[in-house]
Scaffold this motif. Structure first.
Motif, mmCIF file in Angstrom:
data_model
loop_
_atom_site.group_PDB
_atom_site.id
_atom_site.type_symbol
_atom_site.label_atom_id
_atom_site.label_comp_id
_atom_site.label_asym_id
_atom_site.label_seq_id
_atom_site.Cartn_x
_atom_site.Cartn_y
_atom_site.Cartn_z
ATOM 1 N N SER A 306 47.758 42.950 37.147
ATOM 2 C CA SER A 306 47.642 42.226 36.145
ATOM 3 C C SER A 306 46.284 41.912 36.815
ATOM 4 C CB SER A 306 48.276 41.011 36.775
ATOM 5 O OG SER A 306 48.104 40.754 37.763
ATOM 6 N N GLN A 307 45.017 41.937 35.317
ATOM 7 C CA GLN A 307 43.764 40.814 35.705
ATOM 8 C C GLN A 307 43.532 39.969 36.644
ATOM 9 O OE1 GLN A 307 41.668 42.747 34.530
ATOM 10 N NE2 GLN A 307 40.352 41.753 36.629
ATOM 11 N N GLU A 308 44.998 38.974 36.531
ATOM 12 C CA GLU A 308 44.772 37.485 37.239
ATOM 13 C C GLU A 308 45.580 38.148 38.833
ATOM 14 O OE1 GLU A 308 48.386 35.111 36.373
ATOM 15 O OE2 GLU A 308 47.967 33.672 37.682
ATOM 16 N N MET A 309 45.754 38.969 39.027
ATOM 17 C CA MET A 309 45.873 39.435 40.956
ATOM 18 C C MET A 309 44.980 39.895 40.772
ATOM 19 S SD MET A 309 46.885 39.040 43.555
ATOM 20 C CE MET A 309 48.596 38.227 43.610
ATOM 21 N N MET A 310 44.147 40.751 40.341
ATOM 22 C CA MET A 310 42.780 41.305 40.990
ATOM 23 C C MET A 310 41.444 40.721 41.092
ATOM 24 S SD MET A 310 42.668 44.479 38.256
ATOM 25 C CE MET A 310 43.332 46.423 38.138
ATOM 26 N N ASP A 311 41.254 39.724 39.863
ATOM 27 C CA ASP A 311 40.701 38.720 40.256
ATOM 28 C C ASP A 311 40.753 37.497 41.365
ATOM 29 O OD1 ASP A 311 39.874 39.688 38.340
ATOM 30 O OD2 ASP A 311 40.567 38.022 36.234
ATOM 31 N N ARG A 312 42.319 37.745 41.952
ATOM 32 C CA ARG A 312 42.679 36.403 42.992
ATOM 33 C C ARG A 312 42.432 37.561 44.090
ATOM 34 N NH1 ARG A 312 48.085 35.455 45.410
ATOM 35 N NH2 ARG A 312 46.760 34.996 47.733
ATOM 36 N N ILE A 313 42.086 38.678 44.461
ATOM 37 C CA ILE A 313 41.635 39.492 45.714
ATOM 38 C C ILE A 313 40.299 39.385 45.251
ATOM 39 C CG2 ILE A 313 44.300 40.093 46.368
ATOM 40 C CD1 ILE A 313 43.581 43.470 44.451
ATOM 41 N N ARG A 314 39.561 39.502 44.784
ATOM 42 C CA ARG A 314 38.110 39.523 44.343
ATOM 43 C C ARG A 314 37.851 41.270 43.880
ATOM 44 N NH1 ARG A 314 35.535 36.278 48.406
ATOM 45 N NH2 ARG A 314 36.740 34.173 48.422
ATOM 46 N N LYS A 315 38.733 42.146 43.143
ATOM 47 C CA LYS A 315 38.649 43.648 42.639
ATOM 48 C C LYS A 315 37.272 43.221 41.898
ATOM 49 C CE LYS A 315 39.184 47.334 44.022
ATOM 50 N NZ LYS A 315 39.330 48.163 45.746
ATOM 51 N N ASP A 316 37.181 42.260 41.287
ATOM 52 C CA ASP A 316 35.544 42.344 40.772
ATOM 53 C C ASP A 316 36.061 43.911 39.897
ATOM 54 O OD1 ASP A 316 35.225 40.496 41.751
ATOM 55 O OD2 ASP A 316 33.288 40.708 43.287
ATOM 56 N N ILE A 317 36.500 43.895 39.454
ATOM 57 C CA ILE A 317 37.280 45.348 38.325
ATOM 58 C C ILE A 317 37.941 44.550 37.422
ATOM 59 C CG2 ILE A 317 36.817 47.671 39.500
ATOM 60 C CD1 ILE A 317 39.957 47.405 39.721
ATOM 61 N N ARG A 318 38.037 45.482 35.890
ATOM 62 C CA ARG A 318 38.981 45.149 35.301
ATOM 63 C C ARG A 318 39.622 46.162 34.701
ATOM 64 N NH1 ARG A 318 38.851 40.319 33.428
ATOM 65 N NH2 ARG A 318 39.466 40.723 31.382
ATOM 66 N N ARG A 319 41.121 45.598 34.550
ATOM 67 C CA ARG A 319 41.998 46.838 34.465
ATOM 68 C C ARG A 319 41.642 47.795 33.457
ATOM 69 N NH1 ARG A 319 47.114 47.759 31.938
ATOM 70 N NH2 ARG A 319 48.213 47.934 33.191
ATOM 71 N N GLU A 320 40.715 47.633 32.138
ATOM 72 C CA GLU A 320 40.299 48.734 31.604
ATOM 73 C C GLU A 320 39.890 49.594 31.727
ATOM 74 O OE1 GLU A 320 40.786 44.987 31.036
ATOM 75 O OE2 GLU A 320 39.229 45.074 30.303
ATOM 76 N N GLN A 321 39.068 48.735 32.922
ATOM 77 C CA GLN A 321 38.393 49.810 33.396
ATOM 78 C C GLN A 321 39.654 51.036 34.050
ATOM 79 O OE1 GLN A 321 36.017 47.325 35.476
ATOM 80 N NE2 GLN A 321 33.900 47.599 34.400
ATOM 81 N N VAL A 322 40.188 50.419 35.057
ATOM 82 C CA VAL A 322 40.816 51.688 35.639
ATOM 83 C C VAL A 322 41.767 52.550 34.816
ATOM 84 C CG1 VAL A 322 43.100 52.175 37.325
ATOM 85 C CG2 VAL A 322 41.528 49.544 36.763
ATOM 86 N N PHE A 323 41.927 52.253 33.399
ATOM 87 C CA PHE A 323 42.031 53.653 32.677
ATOM 88 C C PHE A 323 40.971 53.896 31.979
ATOM 89 C CE2 PHE A 323 46.028 50.571 33.571
ATOM 90 C CZ PHE A 323 46.946 51.985 33.513
ATOM 91 N N ARG A 324 39.762 53.960 31.628
ATOM 92 C CA ARG A 324 39.199 54.558 31.626
ATOM 93 C C ARG A 324 38.087 55.580 32.145
ATOM 94 N NH1 ARG A 324 36.709 49.360 28.474
ATOM 95 N NH2 ARG A 324 35.458 48.973 30.520
ATOM 96 N N SER A 325 38.566 54.917 33.405
ATOM 97 C CA SER A 325 38.031 55.810 34.581
ATOM 98 C C SER A 325 39.266 56.954 34.500
ATOM 99 C CB SER A 325 37.732 54.953 35.781
ATOM 100 O OG SER A 325 36.610 54.348 35.672
ATOM 101 N N ALA A 326 40.713 56.903 34.653
ATOM 102 C CA ALA A 326 41.824 57.845 34.599
ATOM 103 C C ALA A 326 41.251 58.115 33.306
ATOM 104 C CB ALA A 326 42.839 56.988 34.581
ATOM 105 N N GLU A 327 41.137 58.332 32.862
ATOM 106 C CA GLU A 327 40.915 59.317 31.168
ATOM 107 C C GLU A 327 39.974 59.820 31.504
ATOM 108 O OE1 GLU A 327 40.988 56.030 27.991
ATOM 109 O OE2 GLU A 327 43.093 56.008 28.377
ATOM 110 N N LYS A 328 38.714 59.891 31.967
ATOM 111 C CA LYS A 328 37.530 60.615 32.121
ATOM 112 C C LYS A 328 37.918 62.028 33.260
ATOM 113 C CE LYS A 328 33.542 57.765 31.612
ATOM 114 N NZ LYS A 328 32.442 57.134 32.218
ATOM 115 N N CYS A 329 38.470 61.198 34.553
ATOM 116 C CA CYS A 329 38.874 62.071 34.763
ATOM 117 C C CYS A 329 40.079 63.068 34.950
ATOM 118 C CB CYS A 329 39.707 61.463 36.594
ATOM 119 S SG CYS A 329 38.284 60.776 37.501
#
Ligand code: B12
Ligand code: SF4
Length: 476
Positions: A306-329
């Motif tokens: 969840s974006q909420e948990m990503m933000d809480r752990i200060r990952k500094d990424i957006r969930r969409e970026q994960v999927f866009r990177s995945a598609e490129k790979c």
């Protein structure tokens, strides 16, 4: 001119036992940076020896110093064992601990009487200065980046050393390692190499920002091309496993490295770490170039769904970026390992399910996408651990207790038996269901996918069968 062996002082470096066979790059870094005209460096890797301490002792009679690399957890026990044996054999021999645990607990490590010095963060320059002072019979007062036991028995902490550009350090001298033995133990001709140190980011579960102060420095591509080509001519490996924390920090450096590999026609594949935001920004042409140069797999830490948990752990990424990177790979035929961390302190049921669902979505994109699930462990030096401690979690207090801090064991106050059962089932069904279709197992794989989509894990008959036919590997 110096008369070789007679004047060179022996420096012995020890790597404690561990269950994987990554080359001991920390020791290689500090050993290689020492002037070869002044020091003879010997690396004893406990993972390669039948009786590591006996081997260690054979090198000690004429040694100037013993250096040990210490990760948090089980390696501490072996580090203590080796240090004590060394001190029994040579009570006058200075014992120096470096690496991640002494970087985090530089002062607390002195609870072990056989430790004389601990080194914090980068070790190259600090260790060289410690040795020079030992040789000259000088004290370590003011030697930046280390903590030492003073003559009166008290522990003195010196100021930290300023982060140096790794490009200024001597190249790693792989002649210090029995490279062929690592290949044999890994079961493949894969070399480990580190091309950068540190990380600019601030993830709240990671010790890197604490140890390196969010600094990062990387080697220049031309130097890497030259070094890796030379190494390849010597060792004919077929794969380079980059151990950097954040290899893809600068796109132009990565492109330069890939171009070097292509121009030098190196017949190798390689694997490295990439953040989702870096993958998202990296142009398609760069992905194509990396692939052409042999990039076979990246590790993209997702950690939470969840974006909420990503933000809480200060990952500094957006969930969409994960999927866009995945598609490129996927488009470029690059395999991906997407690790997740589950059961952060205070994490809700909904958040855990969001992570499991995200892992499933990624896994479903391709059998070449893996989604390993880890349980949160409060590794020291991180804001989440500090939060947990503030909320009443009691961290290990002694070195012995830190040695028992085992990341393989899943128990933690944030993990209920019900959560563990759900996660373990998910782990199995995801891996099995979305794997390459396997002949007669196909119907069971469809069933596993159906289970994941509906979270219907009752009567896990396939799991029982798989455990009989493919028993889980013992790790330690
Ligand atoms: C390879 C690796 C491993 C190997 C260990 C190889 C070995 N030595 O046996 C294996 C696979 C076993 C491993 C396991 C784990 N690892 Co690991 N691993 C790494 C990784 C990716 C690379 C290490 C490396 O070679 N670095 C390159 C060298 C050059 O850097 P370095 O080791 O830091 O060395 C420098 C300094 O520390 C210092 N130094 C190091 N040793 C010495 C010794 C002396 C005498 C001196 C003076 C200085 C000195 O000088 C060096 C040069 O500047 C690092 C991340 C990273 N890039 O560092 C994580 C990392 C070390 N691992 C980490 C963790 C959390 C784990 C695991 C818990 C699981 C996991 N999630 O990865 C397990 C369990 C460890 C255990 N308790 O057994 C953490 C640190 C944990 C900690 N507090 O100890 C790191 C930093 C990753 C992270 N950011 O969270 N790991
Ligand atoms: S988890 Fe990775 S990106 Fe985050 S701070 Fe640690 S090394 Fe950097």
């Amino acid at each position: 001119m110096r008369s070789e062996a007679a004047s060179r002082r022996k420096v012995v470096l020890y790597n404690p036992k561990a269950v994987f066979f990554t080359m001991p790059l920390g020791l290689l870094a500090v050993g290689s940076h020492l002037d070869p005209e002044r020091y003879e460096v010997v690396i004893v890797d406990a993972r390669l020896e039948e009786d590591p301490v006996a081997t260690l002792l054979t090198h000690l009679p004429d040694a100037l110093c013993l250096g040990i690399t210490v990760l948090t957890g089980a390696p501490i026990r072996d580090a203590i064992h080796a240090s004590r044996a060394a001190k029994r054999a040579r009570p006058d021999l200075p014992v120096v601990w470096g690496g991640w645990h002494p970087s985090l607990f530089g002062t607390e490590c002195f609870e072990e009487p056989s430790v004389d010095v601990t080194v914090q963060a980068q070790g190259e320059e600090t260790f060289a200065e410690i040795l020079a002072r030992l040789e000259a019979g000088e004290s370590l007062e003011g030697c930046a980046g280390c903590t030492y036991r003073a003559r009166d028995g008290g522990v003195q902490r010196n100021p930290g050393r300023i982060f140096s550009n790794v490009g200024g350090f001597r190249p790693h001298d792989y002649a210090l390692l029995p490279v062929e033995r690592y290949f044999a133990l890994k079961g493949r001709r894969q070399i480990d190499y580190v091309s950068s140190q540190g990380c600019h980011f601030r993830c709240a579960f990671c010790a890197d920002p604490f140890v390196f102060g969010r600094s990062w420095a990387g080697l220049d591509p031309v130097r890497m091309g030259e070094e890796i080509e030379l190494l390849w001519k010597r060792h004919r490996f077929d794969d380079v496993n980059f151990q950097d924390e954040t290899f893809f920090t600068h796109a132009d450096r990565v492109e330069g490295i890939a171009r070097e590999f292509v121009d030098r026609k190196l017949p190798i594949t390689w694997a490295a770490t990439m953040r989702a935001d870096q993958g998202d920004r990296l142009p398609e042409e760069s992905f194509a170039l990396c692939r052409r140069s042999g990039l076979r797999r990246v590790i993209i830490g997702v950690e939470a769904g969840s974006q909420e948990m990503m933000d809480r752990i200060r990952k500094d990424i957006r969930r969409e970026q994960v999927f866009r990177s995945a598609e490129k790979c996927l488009r470029h035929g690059i395999h991906v390992n997407f690790p997740f961390i589950l059961c952060f302190p205070g994490e809700t049921e909904a958040s855990i399910r969001a992570s499991l669902d995200t892992a499933r979505e990624l896994r479903a994109m391709s059998p070449t996408f893996e989604t390993p699930l880890f349980y949160f462990k409060p590794y020291p030096g991180t804001p989440l651990t500090a939060e947990a401690v503030a909320a009443g979690y009691v961290l290990p207090q002694t070195l012995e207790q830190w040695a028992d801090f085992d990341f393989y064991r899943s128990e933690s106050p944030w993990l209920t038996p019900e959560r563990e059962a759900l996660i373990e089932r998910y782990r199995f069904y995801q891996k099995f269901g979305y794997d390459v279709p396997r002949g007669l197992l196909r119907p069971l794989q469809s069933l596993a996918r159906w289970r994941c989509e509906r979270r219907a894990f009752g009567f896990p008959i396939e799991r029982a069968l798989a455990n009989v036919f493919f028993p889980p590997q013992a790790l330690s």
